[in-house]
Design a protein around this motif. Structure first.
Motif, short mmCIF file in Angstrom:
data_model
loop_
_atom_site.label_atom_id
_atom_site.label_comp_id
_atom_site.label_asym_id
_atom_site.label_seq_id
_atom_site.Cartn_x
_atom_site.Cartn_y
_atom_site.Cartn_z
N GLU A 21 156.17 112.68 108.04
CA GLU A 21 155.64 112.99 109.37
C GLU A 21 156.73 113.53 110.30
N ASP A 22 156.31 114.29 111.30
CA ASP A 22 157.22 114.78 112.33
C ASP A 22 157.62 113.62 113.25
N VAL A 23 158.94 113.42 113.39
CA VAL A 23 159.43 112.26 114.14
C VAL A 23 159.02 112.31 115.61
N ALA A 24 159.14 113.49 116.23
CA ALA A 24 158.79 113.59 117.64
C ALA A 24 157.33 113.24 117.88
N LEU A 25 156.44 113.66 116.98
CA LEU A 25 155.02 113.30 117.11
C LEU A 25 154.81 111.81 116.90
N CYS A 26 155.56 111.23 115.98
CA CYS A 26 155.46 109.78 115.77
C CYS A 26 155.82 109.03 117.05
N MET A 27 156.87 109.48 117.69
CA MET A 27 157.29 108.82 118.93
C MET A 27 156.23 108.96 120.02
N GLN A 28 155.66 110.15 120.16
CA GLN A 28 154.62 110.34 121.16
C GLN A 28 153.41 109.46 120.87
N ARG A 29 153.09 109.32 119.59
CA ARG A 29 151.96 108.47 119.22
C ARG A 29 152.24 107.01 119.57
N ASP A 30 153.49 106.58 119.40
CA ASP A 30 153.84 105.21 119.78
C ASP A 30 153.71 105.00 121.29
N PHE A 31 154.13 105.99 122.07
CA PHE A 31 153.96 105.88 123.53
C PHE A 31 152.47 105.83 123.88
N ASP A 32 151.68 106.69 123.24
CA ASP A 32 150.23 106.68 123.48
C ASP A 32 149.62 105.33 123.11
N LEU A 33 150.13 104.75 122.01
CA LEU A 33 149.59 103.47 121.56
C LEU A 33 149.85 102.37 122.59
N GLN A 35 150.13 102.74 125.76
CA GLN A 35 149.18 102.96 126.84
C GLN A 35 147.78 102.46 126.47
N TYR A 36 147.39 102.69 125.22
CA TYR A 36 146.08 102.23 124.77
C TYR A 36 146.02 100.71 124.73
N LEU A 37 147.11 100.07 124.31
CA LEU A 37 147.16 98.61 124.29
C LEU A 37 147.01 98.05 125.70
N GLU A 38 147.61 98.71 126.67
CA GLU A 38 147.45 98.27 128.06
C GLU A 38 145.98 98.38 128.48
N TYR A 39 145.34 99.48 128.11
CA TYR A 39 143.92 99.67 128.42
C TYR A 39 143.08 98.54 127.82
N LEU A 40 143.41 98.12 126.60
CA LEU A 40 142.65 97.06 125.93
C LEU A 40 142.91 95.68 126.52
N GLY A 41 143.96 95.55 127.31
CA GLY A 41 144.27 94.25 127.89
C GLY A 41 145.35 93.47 127.17
N PHE A 42 146.02 94.09 126.18
CA PHE A 42 147.14 93.42 125.54
C PHE A 42 148.23 93.18 126.57
N THR A 43 148.92 92.07 126.44
CA THR A 43 149.90 91.71 127.46
C THR A 43 151.29 92.24 127.17
N GLU A 44 151.60 92.53 125.89
CA GLU A 44 152.95 92.97 125.58
C GLU A 44 153.03 93.73 124.28
N ALA A 45 154.13 94.51 124.14
CA ALA A 45 154.43 95.23 122.91
C ALA A 45 155.94 95.17 122.69
N TRP A 46 156.36 94.91 121.45
CA TRP A 46 157.77 94.80 121.10
C TRP A 46 158.15 95.93 120.16
N THR A 72 153.09 103.34 131.88
CA THR A 72 152.19 102.20 132.01
C THR A 72 152.46 101.49 133.34
N SER A 73 151.62 100.51 133.66
CA SER A 73 151.80 99.82 134.94
C SER A 73 151.75 98.30 134.82
N ARG A 74 151.25 97.78 133.70
CA ARG A 74 151.05 96.34 133.61
C ARG A 74 151.66 95.72 132.36
N ILE A 75 151.47 96.34 131.20
CA ILE A 75 151.88 95.75 129.95
C ILE A 75 153.39 95.55 129.92
N ARG A 76 153.83 94.45 129.34
CA ARG A 76 155.26 94.16 129.21
C ARG A 76 155.76 94.73 127.88
#
Length: 378
Positions: A21-33, A35-46, A72-76
């Protein structure tokens, strides 16, 4: 009836990304993820730190945290973990305080000795030095965070009258945790400094916590199991068959990576699971299945280890991106409400209405008939 719980939900991302996979796209997907976790109400990501092997692509989780926090604005967002022996402890402490301010307290910081021997070898660090340096480095980091002026002369770093120019944004410290594995060193560090623990749900969680409590008592600290974070491998779908099928996307590359990192663990996984990915996940203490099975798994985990503050789903990229997001959605939507019992008041309200449905319906009909009989006059 489910007891009252307030367990938070997070994700632990090494992360794993295959080498095609393309590394830059992988990184963008992780950032998107995130954001999606924050939308779902997850409290944190490590986010993990790794420097070799090719699949775990972040050498600097603090850089990831800085970018993800802006989106993001809430997720830790946490560094899971900083490999302390690879860094000058003063620089670690300085970056921690800066990120604590930049994120207004949303950044979290885990400490560990470094998971990959290949990383340590490239840096000229012997395996037997890693845990010693972890203990030494964390001690200096904590003293600096607490505002001390530190003099320290070591075989791998030196400090002369060193002090941080900024105090932490969070009081008295940012959220700090130690990863525990096969030795009690991480647990004892957590107890000594009153930090949280990151541990695998399939491991000896109670043993790790006991070591931490013992050290805490020795140093006059009190630990709270709310700071216990338990990592589980969950891969969920509407049906077990769908969940098992989804694993064929990325399990084989991960298994090959496991063989490269730990041939013994790979052999044991193969022996217990054969060629069935779902069986291999189960053999390593995880679950491939439905939300109902996930609730049952968490109930048994709670019974086995006692209370914990956060359950972290391990992000292994065994499934494709859409299936992965769906798994996280099912966790947030159906698993945690049942495990935490957050819908009990709704259920009671429904039961009350249902049990009195004939009475309520009759009263409503009588009221309507009365109005009709009066010709619609009040």
């Amino acid at each position: 009836m489910v007891e009252s719980r307030h367990v938070r939900t997070g994700v632990f991302l090494p992360p794993h990304h295959t080498n095609d996979e393309d590394v830059a796209l992988c990184m963008q997907r992780d950032f998107d993820l995130v954001q999606y976790l924050e939308y779902l109400g997850f409290t944190e990501a490590w986010i993990g730190e790794h420097h070799s092997g090719g699949l775990q692509i972040y050498g600097s989780p603090d850089l990831f945290i800085a970018t993800a926090a802006e989106r993001t604005s809430r997720i830790r967002i946490g560094a899971g973990v900083i490999s302390v022996p690879y860094h000058h402890p003063y620089m670690v402490a300085d970056r921690i305080v800066q990120l604590d301010h930049q994120t207004r307290g949303r950044a979290m910081f885990g400490f560990g000795p470094g998971m990959l021997i290949s990383d340590a070898q490239m840096l000229g660090i012997a395996p037997e030095q890693q845990r010693e340096r972890l203990v030494e480095g964390v001690d200096v980091i904590m003293r600096l965070l607490d505002g001390e002026v530190v003099d320290h002369d070591s075989d791998w770093f030196t400090l002369h009258g060193a002090r941080l120019q900024l105090s932490p944004y969070s009081h008295p410290r940012p959220t700090l945790a130690v990863a525990t594995s096969r030795t009690p060193i991480g647990s004892r560090l957590a107890g000594r400094y009153g930090m949280g623990i990151l541990t695998q749900g399939g491991g000896d969680v109670n043993g790790a916590w006991a070591h931490a409590e013992e050290a805490a008592k020795e140093h006059g600290n009190t630990l709270d199991r709310d700071d216990l974070r338990v990592v589980v491998s969950f891969h969920l779908a509407e049906t077990k068959a769908e969940a098992e099928k989804a694993l064929h996307f990325g399990y084989d590359p991960w298994l090959k990576y496991l063989e490269a990192l730990n041939p013994k663990a790979y052999a044991e996984t193969r022996e217990k699971g054969g060629d069935d990915p779902a069986r291999m996940v189960a053999a390593r203490g995880g679950l491939v299945g439905t939300p109902d099975e996930a609730v049952e798994y968490l109930e048994k985990l709670w019974e086995r280890i006692g209370p914990f503050g956060t359950v972290l789903m391990s992000g292994t990229n065994w499934m494709n991106y859409e299936a992965t997001k769906r798994s996280y959605e099912l966790m947030a939507r159906y698993v945690m409400p049942r495990f935490n019992g957050t819908n009990r008041q709704r259920e009671k309200s429904f039961d009350w209405v249902y049990e009195n449905r004939h009475e309520f319906s009759g009263a409503n009909a009588a009221a309507v008939n009365k109005v009709l009989a009066s010709g619609g006059r009040n």
